[in-house]
Design an enzyme around this catalytic site. Structure first.
Site, PDB file in Angstrom:
ATOM      1  N   PRO A  24       0.825  -1.214   0.000  1.00 34.73           N
ATOM      2  CA  PRO A  24       0.000   0.000   0.000  1.00 34.73           C
ATOM      3  C   PRO A  24       0.859   1.264   0.000  1.00 34.73           C
ATOM      4  O   PRO A  24       1.836   1.343   0.745  1.00 34.73           O
ATOM      5  CB  PRO A  24      -0.806  -0.114   1.307  1.00 34.73           C
ATOM      6  CG  PRO A  24      -0.100  -1.143   2.130  1.00 34.73           C
ATOM      7  CD  PRO A  24       0.630  -2.029   1.193  1.00 34.73           C
ATOM      8  N   TYR A 181       0.161   4.086  13.709  1.00 33.60           N
ATOM      9  CA  TYR A 181      -1.188   4.618  13.543  1.00 33.60           C
ATOM     10  C   TYR A 181      -2.111   4.063  14.636  1.00 33.60           C
ATOM     11  O   TYR A 181      -1.650   3.369  15.540  1.00 33.60           O
ATOM     12  CB  TYR A 181      -1.683   4.350  12.113  1.00 33.60           C
ATOM     13  CG  TYR A 181      -0.842   5.112  11.102  1.00 33.60           C
ATOM     14  CD1 TYR A 181      -0.780   6.513  11.157  1.00 33.60           C
ATOM     15  CD2 TYR A 181      -0.074   4.458  10.147  1.00 33.60           C
ATOM     16  CE1 TYR A 181       0.026   7.225  10.266  1.00 33.60           C
ATOM     17  CE2 TYR A 181       0.730   5.168   9.261  1.00 33.60           C
ATOM     18  CZ  TYR A 181       0.777   6.554   9.322  1.00 33.60           C
ATOM     19  OH  TYR A 181       1.580   7.256   8.458  1.00 33.60           O
TER      20      TYR A 181
END
Ligand SMILES: Cc1cc2nc3c(=O)[nH]c(=O)nc-3n(C[C@H](O)[C@H](O)[C@H](O)COP(=O)(O)O)c2cc1C
Length: 353
Positions: A24, A181
């Site tokens: 990604p 995150y």
């Protein structure tokens, strides 16, 4: 026998034509979270290039979970619809499967795009949320610690985004639980100082990420669903490889199909010994000790290197990011080096000398 890199692999019901994965990659090219023609070009070139699986970049499950205002999102039907052309392209051209990384940036949200410095937004900023009210770095705003209602909101946002991924025909979902995150913020003792059932012990710190995984898994029963992890925080007192193996084993019991093994991101100044294949031993340890398919990633660039990782059983799949930016047709070139057959779209068949 074809080289291992060019053999198919099955994740749940999903058959990949080879072991090559496009990692990604945030493109910071969305408009209000919606995909644009850039995404069609960016992802489409990898479908044409013959990869087995292509990941759509970190995609915010809610607006405040975006890293930057230009990040992709999947918090409404309009956002799902904006991805239709990309899905249609993959169905029509090339045999690559298309998955999406569902993400929430937590305390690392509300920053400027990297080519404008990547720092917390000076204007247009929004309040970020996290496990605890601990800023990422000096000069960063303190996030708001999620309460019970906030945790429910985030879980439901992940579930709704997963349902949208199913509805537009995506093949796989990767829950982003790495790189500092939100979900990693719960896992790591550096960012999780909670005293409730979501903080303290390893079991408690894993609780919210596992609840989110369950919500996604249940919302996408037919899809391959896995998790990206940071195998270590690269600092004493932080998240470790042993923790990662325990997390992977717990996820496996709950229907996780693969673990994509990266590292770092919790601390702004961790010393990371990055170099060719430096995270591969982590993928190998997770595969061996948690007995789950793994994706190896990080400084993998050479066909022989990728082949060795798969052939030796260190990982089932090999993901690359920067090598694909440099050469979207990497699988063709790897096939030539390794003596394998790579898929070419007929429009480009004359490149196969
Ligand atoms: C332009 C760019 C954007 C990235 N965006 C993401 C992302 O959206 N999600 C993610 O988990 N990793 C992201 N990464 C990390 C990559 O997926 C990959 O793990 C990392 O670059 C190491 O692989 P490489 O050495 O093949 O580049 C990004 C990397 C690059 C270069």
């Amino acid at each position: 026998m074809p080289p291992a890199l060019f053999t198919p692999f099955t994740l749940r019901n999903l058959v990949l034509q080879n072991r090559i994965v496009v990692s990604p990659m945030c493109q910071y090219s969305a408009e209000d979270g919606r995909a644009t023609d850039w995404h069609l070009m960016h992802l489409g070139q990898f479908a044409a290039g013959g990869a087995g699986l292509v990941w759509i970049e970190a995609t915010g499950v809610e607006p405040r979970g975006r890293i930057t205002p230009a990040c992709l999102g999947l918090w409404s039907e309009a956002h799902a619809k904006a991805l239709d052309p990309v899905v249609a392209f993959f169905r029509k051209h090339g045999g690559a499967k298309l998955g999406i990384q569902l993400a929430h940036a937590g305390r690392k949200a509300s920053t400027d795009v990297p080519w404008r410095g990547g720092k917390p937004l000076a204007s247009g900023a929004w309040e970020s949320v996290s496990a605890s009210a601990v800023p990422f770095d000096a000069g960063w705003p303190a996030p708001r610690a999620l309460d019970a209602a906030g945790l429910k909101e985030v879980r439901e946002a992940f579930a709704a985004a997963a349902r949208r991924a199913v509805s537009i025909g995506l093949d796989a979902i990767e829950v982003h639980s790495a790189h500092g995150y939100l979900l990693h913020q719960f896992l790591s003792p550096f960012s999780n100082h909670r005293r409730d059932e979501y903080g303290g012990s390893l079991e408690n710190r894993m609780r919210f990420p596992i609840e989110v995984f369950d919500a996604v898994r249940q919302s996408a029963p037919g899809l391959a669903v896995g998790v990206r992890v940071s195998a270590t925080d690269w600092a004493d007192g932080g998240w470790t490889l042993d923790d990662t193996v325990a997390y992977a084993a717990a996820l496996k019991l709950r229907g996780c199909d693969f673990v994509d093994v990266s590292s770092g991101g919790s601390l702004p100044k961790a010393k990371i010994p990055a170099g060719p294949g430096f995270q591969v031993p982590f993928a190998a340890a997770v595969r061996l000790d948690a007995v789950i398919p793994t994706i190896a990633v990080g400084f993998i660039t050479e066909p022989a290197q990728a082949e060795q990782i798969v052939a030796s059983g260190e990982a089932d799949l090999v993901a690359m990011a920067r090598a694909f930016l440099d050469d979207p047709h990497w699988p063709w070139h790897a096939a030539k080096v390794l003596g394998a057959e790579a898929p070419y779209p007929p429009q480009y068949a004359r490149a196969k000398k």
